[in-house]
Design a protein around this motif. Structure first.
Motif, PDB file in Angstrom:
ATOM      1  N   MET A   1      21.904  60.101  77.677  1.00 22.57           N
ATOM      2  CA  MET A   1      21.604  61.342  78.397  1.00 22.57           C
ATOM      3  C   MET A   1      22.547  62.462  77.955  1.00 22.57           C
ATOM      4  O   MET A   1      23.746  62.239  77.760  1.00 22.57           O
ATOM      5  N   ILE A   2      22.006  63.642  77.796  1.00 24.46           N
ATOM      6  CA  ILE A   2      22.819  64.823  77.526  1.00 24.46           C
ATOM      7  C   ILE A   2      23.176  65.448  78.875  1.00 24.46           C
ATOM      8  O   ILE A   2      22.302  65.903  79.609  1.00 24.46           O
ATOM      9  N   TRP A   3      24.455  65.465  79.211  1.00 26.93           N
ATOM     10  CA  TRP A   3      24.891  65.977  80.504  1.00 26.93           C
ATOM     11  C   TRP A   3      24.922  67.499  80.519  1.00 26.93           C
ATOM     12  O   TRP A   3      24.508  68.131  81.485  1.00 26.93           O
ATOM     13  N   TYR A   4      25.436  68.077  79.449  1.00 24.75           N
ATOM     14  CA  TYR A   4      25.525  69.535  79.333  1.00 24.75           C
ATOM     15  C   TYR A   4      25.054  69.944  77.949  1.00 24.75           C
ATOM     16  O   TYR A   4      25.409  69.302  76.956  1.00 24.75           O
ATOM     17  N   SER A   5      24.301  71.024  77.868  1.00 24.56           N
ATOM     18  CA  SER A   5      23.872  71.498  76.555  1.00 24.56           C
ATOM     19  C   SER A   5      24.207  72.973  76.338  1.00 24.56           C
ATOM     20  O   SER A   5      24.219  73.455  75.220  1.00 24.56           O
ATOM     21  N   HIS A   6      24.499  73.684  77.415  1.00 22.08           N
ATOM     22  CA  HIS A   6      24.830  75.112  77.359  1.00 22.08           C
ATOM     23  C   HIS A   6      26.342  75.276  77.495  1.00 22.08           C
ATOM     24  O   HIS A   6      27.083  74.311  77.628  1.00 22.08           O
ATOM     25  N   ASN A  42      43.439  78.521  60.511  1.00 20.53           N
ATOM     26  CA  ASN A  42      44.252  77.417  60.007  1.00 20.53           C
ATOM     27  C   ASN A  42      43.545  76.063  60.041  1.00 20.53           C
ATOM     28  O   ASN A  42      44.050  75.085  59.487  1.00 20.53           O
ATOM     29  N   LEU A  43      42.386  76.009  60.691  1.00 19.34           N
ATOM     30  CA  LEU A  43      41.721  74.727  60.900  1.00 19.34           C
ATOM     31  C   LEU A  43      41.190  74.128  59.601  1.00 19.34           C
ATOM     32  O   LEU A  43      40.466  74.793  58.848  1.00 19.34           O
ATOM     33  N   GLU A  44      41.559  72.869  59.356  1.00 20.62           N
ATOM     34  CA  GLU A  44      41.109  72.162  58.158  1.00 20.62           C
ATOM     35  C   GLU A  44      40.261  70.938  58.481  1.00 20.62           C
ATOM     36  O   GLU A  44      39.381  70.570  57.696  1.00 20.62           O
ATOM     37  N   GLN A  45      40.543  70.296  59.624  1.00 17.30           N
ATOM     38  CA  GLN A  45      39.756  69.110  59.967  1.00 17.30           C
ATOM     39  C   GLN A  45      39.554  69.018  61.474  1.00 17.30           C
ATOM     40  O   GLN A  45      40.412  69.380  62.271  1.00 17.30           O
ATOM     41  N   LEU A  46      38.375  68.524  61.825  1.00 19.36           N
ATOM     42  CA  LEU A  46      37.982  68.368  63.221  1.00 19.36           C
ATOM     43  C   LEU A  46      37.469  66.950  63.440  1.00 19.36           C
ATOM     44  O   LEU A  46      36.574  66.498  62.720  1.00 19.36           O
ATOM     45  N   PHE A  47      38.064  66.256  64.405  1.00 17.22           N
ATOM     46  CA  PHE A  47      37.588  64.939  64.810  1.00 17.22           C
ATOM     47  C   PHE A  47      36.825  65.111  66.117  1.00 17.22           C
ATOM     48  O   PHE A  47      37.420  65.474  67.142  1.00 17.22           O
ATOM     49  N   VAL A  48      35.518  64.865  66.095  1.00 12.62           N
ATOM     50  CA  VAL A  48      34.689  64.976  67.298  1.00 12.62           C
ATOM     51  C   VAL A  48      34.556  63.590  67.916  1.00 12.62           C
ATOM     52  O   VAL A  48      34.017  62.673  67.289  1.00 12.62           O
ATOM     53  N   VAL A  49      35.075  63.435  69.130  1.00 16.63           N
ATOM     54  CA  VAL A  49      35.107  62.130  69.780  1.00 16.63           C
ATOM     55  C   VAL A  49      34.318  62.190  71.083  1.00 16.63           C
ATOM     56  O   VAL A  49      34.524  63.096  71.895  1.00 16.63           O
ATOM     57  N   ASP A  50      33.415  61.242  71.279  1.00 18.43           N
ATOM     58  CA  ASP A  50      32.670  61.187  72.542  1.00 18.43           C
ATOM     59  C   ASP A  50      32.018  59.816  72.695  1.00 18.43           C
ATOM     60  O   ASP A  50      31.523  59.261  71.710  1.00 18.43           O
ATOM     61  N   THR A  51      32.031  59.298  73.912  1.00 18.91           N
ATOM     62  CA  THR A  51      31.347  58.024  74.186  1.00 18.91           C
ATOM     63  C   THR A  51      29.840  58.205  74.208  1.00 18.91           C
ATOM     64  O   THR A  51      29.098  57.234  74.063  1.00 18.91           O
ATOM     65  N   ASN A  52      29.400  59.437  74.407  1.00 21.08           N
ATOM     66  CA  ASN A  52      27.976  59.734  74.544  1.00 21.08           C
ATOM     67  C   ASN A  52      27.404  60.136  73.182  1.00 21.08           C
ATOM     68  O   ASN A  52      27.631  61.252  72.707  1.00 21.08           O
ATOM     69  N   MET A  53      26.649  59.241  72.566  1.00 25.46           N
ATOM     70  CA  MET A  53      26.086  59.526  71.246  1.00 25.46           C
ATOM     71  C   MET A  53      25.109  60.699  71.290  1.00 25.46           C
ATOM     72  O   MET A  53      24.967  61.436  70.305  1.00 25.46           O
ATOM     73  N   SER A  54      24.457  60.891  72.409  1.00 23.24           N
ATOM     74  CA  SER A  54      23.531  62.022  72.544  1.00 23.24           C
ATOM     75  C   SER A  54      24.265  63.351  72.400  1.00 23.24           C
ATOM     76  O   SER A  54      23.755  64.301  71.794  1.00 23.24           O
ATOM     77  N   ALA A  55      25.471  63.429  72.956  1.00 21.60           N
ATOM     78  CA  ALA A  55      26.277  64.651  72.843  1.00 21.60           C
ATOM     79  C   ALA A  55      26.663  64.903  71.388  1.00 21.60           C
ATOM     80  O   ALA A  55      26.661  66.049  70.918  1.00 21.60           O
ATOM     81  N   ILE A  56      26.978  63.838  70.674  1.00 20.04           N
ATOM     82  CA  ILE A  56      27.324  63.963  69.261  1.00 20.04           C
ATOM     83  C   ILE A  56      26.124  64.447  68.449  1.00 20.04           C
ATOM     84  O   ILE A  56      26.246  65.345  67.602  1.00 20.04           O
ATOM     85  N   LEU A  58      23.653  66.178  69.535  1.00 20.97           N
ATOM     86  CA  LEU A  58      23.400  67.574  69.908  1.00 20.97           C
ATOM     87  C   LEU A  58      24.281  68.500  69.083  1.00 20.97           C
ATOM     88  O   LEU A  58      23.803  69.505  68.532  1.00 20.97           O
ATOM     89  N   LEU A  59      25.566  68.176  68.978  1.00 17.42           N
ATOM     90  CA  LEU A  59      26.475  69.015  68.204  1.00 17.42           C
ATOM     91  C   LEU A  59      26.129  68.989  66.715  1.00 17.42           C
ATOM     92  O   LEU A  59      26.185  70.023  66.042  1.00 17.42           O
ATOM     93  N   LYS A  60      25.772  67.819  66.194  1.00 16.52           N
ATOM     94  CA  LYS A  60      25.381  67.737  64.779  1.00 16.52           C
ATOM     95  C   LYS A  60      24.226  68.692  64.491  1.00 16.52           C
ATOM     96  O   LYS A  60      24.228  69.396  63.465  1.00 16.52           O
ATOM     97  N   LEU A  61      23.242  68.706  65.374  1.00 13.53           N
ATOM     98  CA  LEU A  61      22.087  69.583  65.179  1.00 13.53           C
ATOM     99  C   LEU A  61      22.501  71.051  65.247  1.00 13.53           C
ATOM    100  O   LEU A  61      22.072  71.876  64.427  1.00 13.53           O
ATOM    101  N   LYS A  62      23.351  71.396  66.211  1.00 14.66           N
ATOM    102  CA  LYS A  62      23.801  72.783  66.332  1.00 14.66           C
ATOM    103  C   LYS A  62      24.547  73.237  65.083  1.00 14.66           C
ATOM    104  O   LYS A  62      24.331  74.347  64.585  1.00 14.66           O
ATOM    105  N   LEU A  63      25.422  72.383  64.567  1.00 17.09           N
ATOM    106  CA  LEU A  63      26.229  72.756  63.404  1.00 17.09           C
ATOM    107  C   LEU A  63      25.375  72.933  62.153  1.00 17.09           C
ATOM    108  O   LEU A  63      25.576  73.880  61.383  1.00 17.09           O
ATOM    109  N   VAL A  64      24.418  72.032  61.938  1.00 12.54           N
ATOM    110  CA  VAL A  64      23.537  72.169  60.781  1.00 12.54           C
ATOM    111  C   VAL A  64      22.661  73.412  60.928  1.00 12.54           C
ATOM    112  O   VAL A  64      22.466  74.163  59.963  1.00 12.54           O
TER     113      VAL A  64
END
Length: 351
Positions: A1-6, A42-56, A58-64
């Motif tokens: 489930m996606i808890w928040y999308s906005h 200054n940002l060079e790397q971002l580690f996106v961590v979440d137990t909710n694969m749906s949230a991940i 969602l972010l993958k789609l937004k970034l692409v």
């Protein structure tokens, strides 16, 4: 489930506090906070961590989408601006050759979300779609004048009743809100209505993205200067350029933030690292903060910092502050930077 999308948090504390850090570890959430954090020279790397694969996903789609579409089409595709469901599907088909296979599979099963606009598919946004018509009907057109900076026309009596009703957890339950952050043990929902009251008292209600989202359903009427960073066109163009040029290495980890840190206890991070923990205290007790600090291993030559948010429960108290200080960290309450007036936000930095 996606808890928040906005947008559901004011990212300013994280944006300001992460400046100067070249690595960020962050909880995904709706993805909007993480997009805002990409505007860091200054940002060079971002580690996106979440137990909710749906949230991940969602972010993958937004970034692409942000990387491949122009900014105007990106905002239309996600639902910030108008676009037909047919056009959104065309955009999705156009993006597929850039998406990971897991992301294609996930969204191919959820075309109805794509057609709706992915800003409006979260459990929280669906709850608001039920609550908003009731609020608008009861408060009447006069209340909506506050969005034109008119704070004198609306009925104070009706607003008082709304405050009373939505200060009770049962109201959220009855409207189908299943989020533990709203209905869990120890939750104080009066913090929501008190936050809105503070915005009214300060005549800042019309500047609040949270007020626009809750009462109007979108941020389309907001002045540009008050828009969240993740929907500010000027900022998005800068972020888009970074994504296209692959200036930031992004890794996705389907795990709990603490488990991710514990799994890397044998690894000492040899870079300045900032951890954006979102409102993780909505789901964990305050000892979680101590466990995360102990689990993080950073070289003595490098600096590190956490930003922890609490929403309606599990607020950091003096006992936790003492424990954090004893670990060689300093802690600062930066809640005044949070424009919603609903979150408690603490910055924890290594001395």
């Amino acid at each position: 489930m996606i808890w928040y999308s906005h947008v559901n948090e004011d990212s300013l504390p994280e944006i300001v506090c992460s400046t100067g850090y070249n690595s960020v570890i962050a909880v995904a959430g709706s993805g909007e906070r993480l997009i805002a954090l990409l505007d860091n020279a200054n940002l060079e790397q971002l580690f996106v961590v979440d137990t909710n694969m749906s949230a991940i996903e969602l972010l993958k789609l937004k970034l692409v989408a942000l990387s491949e579409l122009d900014v105007e089409d990106y905002l239309r595709f996600i639902g910030a601006e108008e676009m037909s469901s047919r056009e959104r599907m065309r955009c999705f088909i156009k993006l597929q050759n850039k998406l990971e296979s897991s992301t294609i599979i996930y969204w191919s099963k959820n075309h109805h979300f794509i057609k709706k606009g992915i800003l409006y598919i979260g459990q929280y946004e669906q709850f608001l779609s039920k609550a908003r018509p009731l609020l608008k009907w009861f408060l009447g057109p006069s209340f909506m004048k506050v969005f034109n900076n008119d704070y004198n026309s609306f009925s104070k009596f009706r607003w008082k009743i709304v405050k009373s009703v939505f200060s009770k957890k049962v109201s959220y339950l009855l409207l189908g809100n299943k989020d533990p952050a709203f209905i869990g043990k120890g939750v104080d929902t009066s913090l929501i209505t008190n936050g809105f009251q503070e915005l009214i008292d300060k005549k800042e209600f019309h500047k609040s993205f949270m007020a626009h989202l809750v009462f109007l359903g979108s941020l389309k009427q907001m002045d540009i200067e008050f828009l969240p960073a993740s929907q500010n066109r000027k900022i998005l163009k800068k972020i888009q350029a970074k994504l296209k040029n692959r200036e930031i290495k992004i890794q996705f980890i389907n795990n709990d933030a603490l488990s991710f840190l514990e799994d890397n206890t044998s690894t000492t991070f040899n870079f300045n690292v900032f951890l954006s923990m979102s409102d993780i205290l909505s789901f964990h007790k305050t000892d979680y903060v101590i466990k995360c600090i102990k689990a993080l291993k950073v070289s003595n030559k490098c600096k590190c910092a956490f930003v922890f948010r609490s929403y309606l429960r599990n607020h950091i108290d003096t006992d936790i502050i003492k424990k954090i200080t004893a670990l060689g960290y300093k802690i600062k309450d930066v809640s005044n930077m949070e424009s919603t007036k609903m979150y408690k936000v603490h910055l924890v930095e290594k001395l």
